[in-house]
Design an enzyme around this catalytic site. Structure first.
Site, PDB file in Angstrom:
ATOM      1  N   CYS A 117       0.880  -1.348  -0.077  1.00  0.00           N
ATOM      2  CA  CYS A 117      -0.023   0.042  -0.050  1.00  0.00           C
ATOM      3  C   CYS A 117       0.766   1.140   0.076  1.00  0.00           C
ATOM      4  CB  CYS A 117      -0.860  -0.073   1.220  1.00  0.00           C
ATOM      5  SG  CYS A 117      -2.114  -1.504   1.314  1.00  0.00           S
ATOM      6  N   HIS A 259      -3.845   6.922   2.040  1.00  0.00           N
ATOM      7  CA  HIS A 259      -4.094   5.664   1.690  1.00  0.00           C
ATOM      8  C   HIS A 259      -5.761   4.879   2.026  1.00  0.00           C
ATOM      9  CE1 HIS A 259      -4.010   1.411   1.007  1.00  0.00           C
ATOM     10  NE2 HIS A 259      -3.887   1.029   2.178  1.00  0.00           N
ATOM     11  N   ASN A 289     -10.034  -1.006  -0.501  1.00  0.00           N
ATOM     12  CA  ASN A 289      -8.724  -0.620  -0.523  1.00  0.00           C
ATOM     13  C   ASN A 289      -8.078  -1.205  -1.776  1.00  0.00           C
ATOM     14  OD1 ASN A 289      -5.928  -0.868   0.035  1.00  0.00           O
ATOM     15  ND2 ASN A 289      -6.129  -1.912   1.963  1.00  0.00           N
TER      16      ASN A 289
HETATM   17  O1  UT7 Z   1      -3.766  -1.650   3.640  1.00  0.00           O
HETATM   18  C1  UT7 Z   1      -3.153  -1.447   4.598  1.00  0.00           C
HETATM   19  C2  UT7 Z   1      -3.739  -2.952   5.435  1.00  0.00           C
HETATM   20  N1  UT7 Z   1      -4.710  -3.227   5.935  1.00  0.00           N
HETATM   21  C3  UT7 Z   1      -5.425  -2.469   6.802  1.00  0.00           C
HETATM   22  O2  UT7 Z   1      -5.047  -1.667   7.112  1.00  0.00           O
HETATM   23  C4  UT7 Z   1      -6.797  -3.121   7.735  1.00  0.00           C
HETATM   24  C5  UT7 Z   1      -6.521  -2.962   9.011  1.00  0.00           C
HETATM   25  N2  UT7 Z   1      -7.535  -3.449   9.899  1.00  0.00           N
HETATM   26  C6  UT7 Z   1      -8.887  -3.537   9.623  1.00  0.00           C
HETATM   27  O3  UT7 Z   1      -9.521  -2.624   9.033  1.00  0.00           O
HETATM   28  C7  UT7 Z   1      -9.705  -3.989  10.694  1.00  0.00           C
HETATM   29  O4  UT7 Z   1      -9.051  -4.833  11.455  1.00  0.00           O
HETATM   30  C8  UT7 Z   1     -10.833  -5.195  10.004  1.00  0.00           C
HETATM   31  C9  UT7 Z   1     -11.835  -4.207   9.019  1.00  0.00           C
HETATM   32  C10 UT7 Z   1     -10.151  -5.892   9.133  1.00  0.00           C
HETATM   33  C11 UT7 Z   1     -11.562  -5.992  10.870  1.00  0.00           C
HETATM   34  O5  UT7 Z   1     -12.089  -5.223  11.994  1.00  0.00           O
HETATM   35  P1  UT7 Z   1     -11.932  -5.381  13.503  1.00  0.00           P
HETATM   36  O6  UT7 Z   1     -12.748  -4.552  14.142  1.00  0.00           O
HETATM   37  O7  UT7 Z   1     -10.544  -5.346  13.909  1.00  0.00           O
HETATM   38  O8  UT7 Z   1     -12.627  -6.919  13.726  1.00  0.00           O
HETATM   39  P2  UT7 Z   1     -11.929  -8.265  13.914  1.00  0.00           P
HETATM   40  O9  UT7 Z   1     -10.992  -8.713  13.114  1.00  0.00           O
HETATM   41  O10 UT7 Z   1     -11.337  -7.877  15.486  1.00  0.00           O
HETATM   42  O11 UT7 Z   1     -13.211  -9.142  14.138  1.00  0.00           O
HETATM   43  C12 UT7 Z   1     -14.349  -9.062  15.137  1.00  0.00           C
HETATM   44  C13 UT7 Z   1     -15.128  -9.982  15.003  1.00  0.00           C
HETATM   45  C14 UT7 Z   1     -14.961 -11.385  14.997  1.00  0.00           C
HETATM   46  O12 UT7 Z   1     -15.680 -12.393  15.501  1.00  0.00           O
HETATM   47  P3  UT7 Z   1     -15.376 -12.912  17.022  1.00  0.00           P
HETATM   48  O13 UT7 Z   1     -14.109 -13.694  17.186  1.00  0.00           O
HETATM   49  O14 UT7 Z   1     -15.499 -11.501  17.932  1.00  0.00           O
HETATM   50  O15 UT7 Z   1     -16.791 -13.463  17.152  1.00  0.00           O
HETATM   51  C15 UT7 Z   1     -14.647 -11.705  13.459  1.00  0.00           C
HETATM   52  O16 UT7 Z   1     -14.717 -13.154  13.270  1.00  0.00           O
HETATM   53  O17 UT7 Z   1     -15.813  -9.920  13.605  1.00  0.00           O
HETATM   54  C16 UT7 Z   1     -15.876 -11.204  12.771  1.00  0.00           C
HETATM   55  N3  UT7 Z   1     -15.591 -10.803  11.616  1.00  0.00           N
HETATM   56  C17 UT7 Z   1     -16.734 -10.406  10.746  1.00  0.00           C
HETATM   57  N4  UT7 Z   1     -18.133 -10.529  10.888  1.00  0.00           N
HETATM   58  C18 UT7 Z   1     -18.912 -10.290  10.025  1.00  0.00           C
HETATM   59  C19 UT7 Z   1     -14.630 -10.642  10.701  1.00  0.00           C
HETATM   60  N5  UT7 Z   1     -15.020 -10.251   9.508  1.00  0.00           N
HETATM   61  C20 UT7 Z   1     -16.244 -10.116   9.295  1.00  0.00           C
HETATM   62  C21 UT7 Z   1     -16.923  -9.873   8.389  1.00  0.00           C
HETATM   63  N6  UT7 Z   1     -18.405  -9.980   8.484  1.00  0.00           N
HETATM   64  N7  UT7 Z   1     -16.571  -9.500   7.067  1.00  0.00           N
END
Ligand code: UT7
Length: 334
Positions: A117, A259, A289
């Protein structure tokens, strides 16, 4: 005697987004997710996806043509083409070589830069150095990605995030006496954190095989939560460094073009810079993204709709796999 140094400027921008659109509702039919989960957490509602047979080099070439038209530069004037991408058409040759052919850049030296990125800003810095040294007068920098090719469409934690597209900028020696140009570029890397965001197979360490295909090892894997924290911290600090290296303070910045990975990361970075969101260019809602394409696509939109004007101070900031980060301050215009 010291070699002469020249100022490098952005003389024109262009971008290309494929016409196919995938909405959050479409995704909810593919994996267990919903618009109610995706939008508040990421700011993304839809993303563009390349058509069957439409490659990174096709999107890059179209963005390049549009940037050259905006700059009033003929293809044969371009002496250097750098394509930033993590989704090359193939491992060999560089995607820039295909873009050369497709965009008619017969006189350009062509190579790719891989910095995820942060790739567009790394490539911008490289082009700037060539122009400042007087080695070339006109360069083209393109960020282009077909992220859909390395996205695991069964993994809801990553497939909701990415989109395809390309953006380009003509980087030229600034006009004689012009105050405009690229004022600073700051970059950084921490390779020890590579396991946070990676594609395991498909390279020389683990070539593609029946086993890697079965284990879905050719797709992006990410520890999103940890990446999020590093992104906010590193984007804010590298942005402040670029502003200070430019001899400016955050209040002097007219536009921030960050970004586009997550709207909450963008908001946190704006807050760290004490900048209102009105000064921040965002298009993540409709692009997702697009990795190396994200900054030049957002910049081109803001230039074409008249928000970013010549003479204004524009701050770019990026963060990505590597881990890599980068920022640049540009007084826009030639
Ligand atoms: O380009 C540079 C690189 N990328 C980034 O900068 C991305 C940076 N990270 C993020 O944007 C965020 O971490 C995400 C959007 C990817 C995820 O958000 P989060 O608030 O960190 O969620 P999480 O990974 O902690 O997941 C929370 C919950 C989990 O369930 P449990 O374990 O709490 O029951 C996941 O399994 O949400 C669940 N989950 C989803 N649920 C519905 C993860 N993805 C999804 C989904 N739909 N797509």
């Amino acid at each position: 005697m010291n070699a002469p140094t020249f100022r490098a400027a952005i003389a024109g921008t262009g971008s290309y987004l494929p016409s196919r659109i995938l909405t959050n509702d479409d995704l909810s039919k593919m994996v267990d997710t919903s618009d109610e989960w995706i939008y508040p957490r990421t700011g993304i509602r839809s993303r563009h996806l390349a058509a069957e047979g439409e490659n990174t080099s096709d999107m890059a070439a179209e963005a390049a043509r549009r940037a050259m038209a905006a700059a009033g530069v003929a293809p044969e004037e371009v002496e250097l083409l750098i394509v930033a991408t993590i989704t090359p058409d193939s491992p060999l040759p560089a995607t820039a070589c295909h873009v050369q052919t497709k965009a008619g850049l017969a006189n350009a030296t062509c190579f790719d830069v891989t910095a995820a990125c942060s790739g567009f800003l790394y490539a911008l810095d490289v082009a700037r150095q060539f122009v400042m040294a007087g080695t070339v007068r006109t360069a083209l920098v393109v960020g282009a990605e077909k992220m859909s090719a390395i996205t695991d469409w069964t993994d809801r934690t990553t497939c909701i995030l990415f989109g395809d597209g390309a953006g380009a900028a003509v980087v030229r020696r600034a006009d004689e006496g012009s105050p405009n140009g690229i004022l600073s570029c700051a970059t950084g890397t921490d390779g020890s954190l590579a396991p946070l965001l990676f594609v395991e197979a498909g390279g020389s360490a683990l070539p593609t095989s029946a086993e890697t295909l079965a284990a879905r090892k050719g797709y992006v894997r990410m520890d999103g939560h940890t990446i999020f924290k590093h992104a906010v911290r590193n984007m804010a600090s590298v942005a402040l460094k670029a502003v200070s290296d430019a001899g400016l303070s955050p209040a002097d910045i007219d536009w921030i073009v960050p970004h586009q990975a997550n709207i909450r990361i963008i908001q946190a970075v704006a807050k760290a810079l004490d900048a209102p969101m009105e000064k921040v260019v965002t298009n993540i809602e409709t692009t997702g993204n697009t990795t190396a394409a994200s900054i030049p696509v957002a910049l081109d939109a803001a230039v074409r709709d008249g928000r970013v004007k010549p003479g204004q101070n524009v701050l770019f900031a990026a963060f990505g796999a590597g881990l890599t980060w980068a920022a640049s301050v540009v007084r826009f215009g030639r």
